[in-house]
Enzyme design. Structure first.
Site, PDB file in Angstrom:
ATOM      1  N   ARG A 180       2.317  32.506  -9.340  1.00 17.22           N
ATOM      2  CA  ARG A 180       2.204  33.101  -7.997  1.00 17.22           C
ATOM      3  C   ARG A 180       2.651  32.091  -6.975  1.00 17.22           C
ATOM      4  NH1 ARG A 180      -0.710  37.610  -8.885  1.00 17.22           N
ATOM      5  NH2 ARG A 180      -0.173  38.891  -7.108  1.00 17.22           N
ATOM      6  N   ASP A 217      14.712  39.833   1.808  1.00 19.87           N
ATOM      7  CA  ASP A 217      13.472  39.581   1.069  1.00 19.87           C
ATOM      8  C   ASP A 217      13.681  40.115  -0.346  1.00 19.87           C
ATOM      9  OD1 ASP A 217      10.993  39.616  -0.093  1.00 19.87           O
ATOM     10  OD2 ASP A 217       9.957  40.455   1.651  1.00 19.87           O
ATOM     11  N   GLU A 254       1.165  16.857   2.192  1.00 24.33           N
ATOM     12  CA  GLU A 254       1.783  17.411   3.409  1.00 24.33           C
ATOM     13  C   GLU A 254       3.095  16.701   3.718  1.00 24.33           C
ATOM     14  OE1 GLU A 254      -1.078  17.414   6.559  1.00 24.33           O
ATOM     15  OE2 GLU A 254      -2.160  19.111   5.714  1.00 24.33           O
ATOM     16  N   TYR A 309      -2.888  16.008  -2.511  1.00 26.44           N
ATOM     17  CA  TYR A 309      -2.428  16.467  -1.190  1.00 26.44           C
ATOM     18  C   TYR A 309      -1.065  15.877  -0.870  1.00 26.44           C
ATOM     19  CZ  TYR A 309      -4.910  19.647   1.728  1.00 26.44           C
ATOM     20  OH  TYR A 309      -5.378  20.811   2.276  1.00 26.44           O
ATOM     21  N   THR A 365       9.181  36.034  -3.785  1.00 26.06           N
ATOM     22  CA  THR A 365       8.019  35.599  -4.533  1.00 26.06           C
ATOM     23  C   THR A 365       8.566  34.997  -5.824  1.00 26.06           C
ATOM     24  OG1 THR A 365       7.883  37.754  -5.583  1.00 26.06           O
ATOM     25  CG2 THR A 365       6.470  37.412  -3.668  1.00 26.06           C
ATOM     26  N   LYS A 423       7.204  37.883  -9.654  1.00 30.57           N
ATOM     27  CA  LYS A 423       7.501  39.271 -10.027  1.00 30.57           C
ATOM     28  C   LYS A 423       8.570  39.239 -11.134  1.00 30.57           C
ATOM     29  CE  LYS A 423       5.759  40.841  -5.597  1.00 30.57           C
ATOM     30  NZ  LYS A 423       6.039  41.423  -4.264  1.00 30.57           N
TER      31      LYS A 423
HETATM   32  C1  LIG Z   1       5.394  41.327  -3.076  1.00 28.48           C
HETATM   33  C2  LIG Z   1       6.210  41.271  -1.849  1.00 28.48           C
HETATM   34  C3  LIG Z   1       5.949  40.342  -0.834  1.00 28.48           C
HETATM   35  C4  LIG Z   1       4.684  39.548  -0.708  1.00 28.48           C
HETATM   36  O1  LIG Z   1       4.298  38.806  -1.693  1.00 28.48           O
HETATM   37  P1  LIG Z   1       2.805  38.237  -1.828  1.00 28.48           P
HETATM   38  O2  LIG Z   1       3.039  37.145  -2.777  1.00 28.48           O
HETATM   39  O3  LIG Z   1       1.990  39.364  -2.350  1.00 28.48           O
HETATM   40  O4  LIG Z   1       2.370  37.761  -0.482  1.00 28.48           O
HETATM   41  C5  LIG Z   1       6.836  40.255   0.224  1.00 28.48           C
HETATM   42  N1  LIG Z   1       7.905  41.050   0.289  1.00 28.48           N
HETATM   43  C6  LIG Z   1       8.163  41.974  -0.648  1.00 28.48           C
HETATM   44  C7  LIG Z   1       9.374  42.818  -0.497  1.00 28.48           C
HETATM   45  C8  LIG Z   1       7.322  42.127  -1.735  1.00 28.48           C
HETATM   46  O5  LIG Z   1       7.575  43.079  -2.626  1.00 28.48           O
END
Ligand SMILES: *Cc1c(COP(=O)(O)O)cnc(C)c1O
Length: 414
Positions: free
Chosen positions: A232, A197, A53, A51, A223, A226
């Site tokens: 993740r 994003d 925090e 942990y 993220t 991807k």
């Molecule tokens: C995949 C994605 C997210 C969210 O990601 P998670 O890890 O699934 O919560 C946020 N914004 C965009 C544009 C995404 O493609």
């Protein structure tokens, strides 16, 4: 996984079967990838027991001698890779990262302007079913009906009309690169925070094959799993002036203890992304997407926006006499996995829409190149014409498996 097989053979077997599935299928889901064994080892490490925090040097629990160093290394690598002033590596995933950004900059009821979900935006950009659309006054922009492209004049008019506190640029299903400079100008004109994003295309930015939002955006989320090809997780990058607000919004604003095993795995993935080999990977993702798009278009598929400049494409199947769900299900039987997806101005429901979305991040990791893209397009063409022909799907499935056998998933990328 000898301990797992001993103690819980049921789960162990399902994991083994999932591993086989990932090895034997052509995975075209645009948000998915394969991580290296090094990333996997960090993810599966004893760091899950700790942990932590707080932040390096300012924790609420003792025993952080190693964790502080791990988190600092992850942050330094992310700063170097993207050229960002400040990075927070603690968000549990992309959605919590986005929530933290809203918490940092706006109050409930205030206005955000983001891309509409059915046009390629993400749930967290103001969709009515998401907290981002329930707690904030979400206004959305979409694609131009005639071109299928973002129209920056329309975005500007919406921004001047609604005066959003935050403008969100980013997407999950838009196959074009974004003009961050234009977004910056619009944000400046209405005094909004520019929030990019880059969840989908972060790996392309890291590899230098997609423009970087870093010089333009106040804050950027991503993220890590991807195109960036890590575990993740999520990260937030921001300008120095927003560092304190972002850190406070992540912890204690939205989260408790960070997932240290993920932080370590992010550090490992970032080391891979800093290697010159990653540039080649990113550039091959784009070449593969372009080759796949060209071949599909030549076979009569209707690509939203007319093509692709990144790793993904959205296919409008309305001219093919097959729905997105029928196509995706038939492809899965044939060993090619994708997701069905709404297309702009879709007349069908989101759970049974008119399109599919495909991407090349995973197949590029396993070494597929332009030649393999041609094969995939050929199979998809046959499937679209004859989606309920079980015999055809079975024949293709055999060919897919043979191709996968010839290009196994590597365990080491650098
Ligand atoms: C995949 C994605 C997210 C969210 O990601 P998670 O890890 O699934 O919560 C946020 N914004 C965009 C544009 C995404 O493609």
């Amino acid at each position: 996984m000898s301990f797992l097989s001993q103690f819980d053979p049921q789960i162990a077997e399902l994991i083994k079967n999932e591993e086989d599935r990932q090895n034997n299928k052509i995975r075209l889901i645009a948000s998915e990838n394969y991580v290296s064994e090094a990333v996997m080892e960090a993810t599966g490490s004893i760091l899950t027991n700790k942990y932590s925090e707080g932040y390096s040097g300012k924790r609420y629990y003792e025993g952080q001698q190693m964790i502080d160093q791990i988190e600092t290394i992850a942050i330094e690598r992310a700063k170097k890779l993207f050229g960002a002033d400040h990075v927070n590596v603690q968000p549990y995933s992309g959605s919590p990262a986005n929530l933290a950004v809203y918490l940092a900059f706006i109050n409930p009821g205030e206005t955000i302007l983001g891309m509409a979900l059915p046009h390629g935006g993400h749930l967290t950009h103001g969709s009515k079913v998401s907290i981002s659309g329930k707690y904030f006054n979400a206004v959305s922009y979409g694609l131009d009906e005639s071109t299928g492209l973002l129209n920056y004049d329309t975005i500007r008019s919406l921004a001047l009309e609604h005066n959003p506190k935050i403008i969100v640029a980013g997407h999950s299903a838009y196959s074009r690169q974004l003009d961050f400079k234009k977004f910056r100008e619009i944000a400046d004109e209405c005094g909004a925070i520019l929030f990019v994003d880059m969840a989908h295309f972060a790996g392309l930015v890291a590899g230098g094959v997609h423009p970087s939002p870093v010089p333009y955006a106040d804050v950027i989320t991503t993220t890590t799993h991807k195109t960036l090809r890590g575990p993740r997780g999520g990260m937030i990058l921001c300008k120095a002036e927003h560092a304190a607000a972002i850190d406070k919004a992540v912890f204690p604003g939205c989260q408790g203890g960070p997932h240290n095993h993920t932080t370590a795995a992010i550090a490992v993935a970032l080391k891979e992304a800093l290697d010159p080999a990653f540039k080649e990977y990113a550039s091959q993702i784009i070449k593969n997407a372009a080759a796949l798009a060209d071949e599909l278009a030549a076979n009569g598929f209707n690509l939203v926006t007319g093509g692709t400049e990144n790793h993904l494409m959205l296919i409008d199947l309305r001219n093919k006499g097959v729905t997105g769900k029928q196509m995706a299900k038939a492809m899965d039987k044939a060993g090619i996995v994708c997701n069905y997806n709404s297309v702009p101005n879709d007349d069908r429901k989101p759970f049974d829409p008119s399109g599919i979305r495909i991407g090349t991040a995973s197949v590029t990791t396993r070494g597929f190149q332009e030649e393999e893209m041609k094969k995939i397009a050929g199979w998809m063409t046959k499937i679209a014409m004859d989606h309920d022909n079980e015999e055809l799907l079975l024949t293709i499935e055999k060919e897919v498996r043979a191709l996968c056998d010839s290009l196994p998933v590597p365990k080491v990328f650098v």
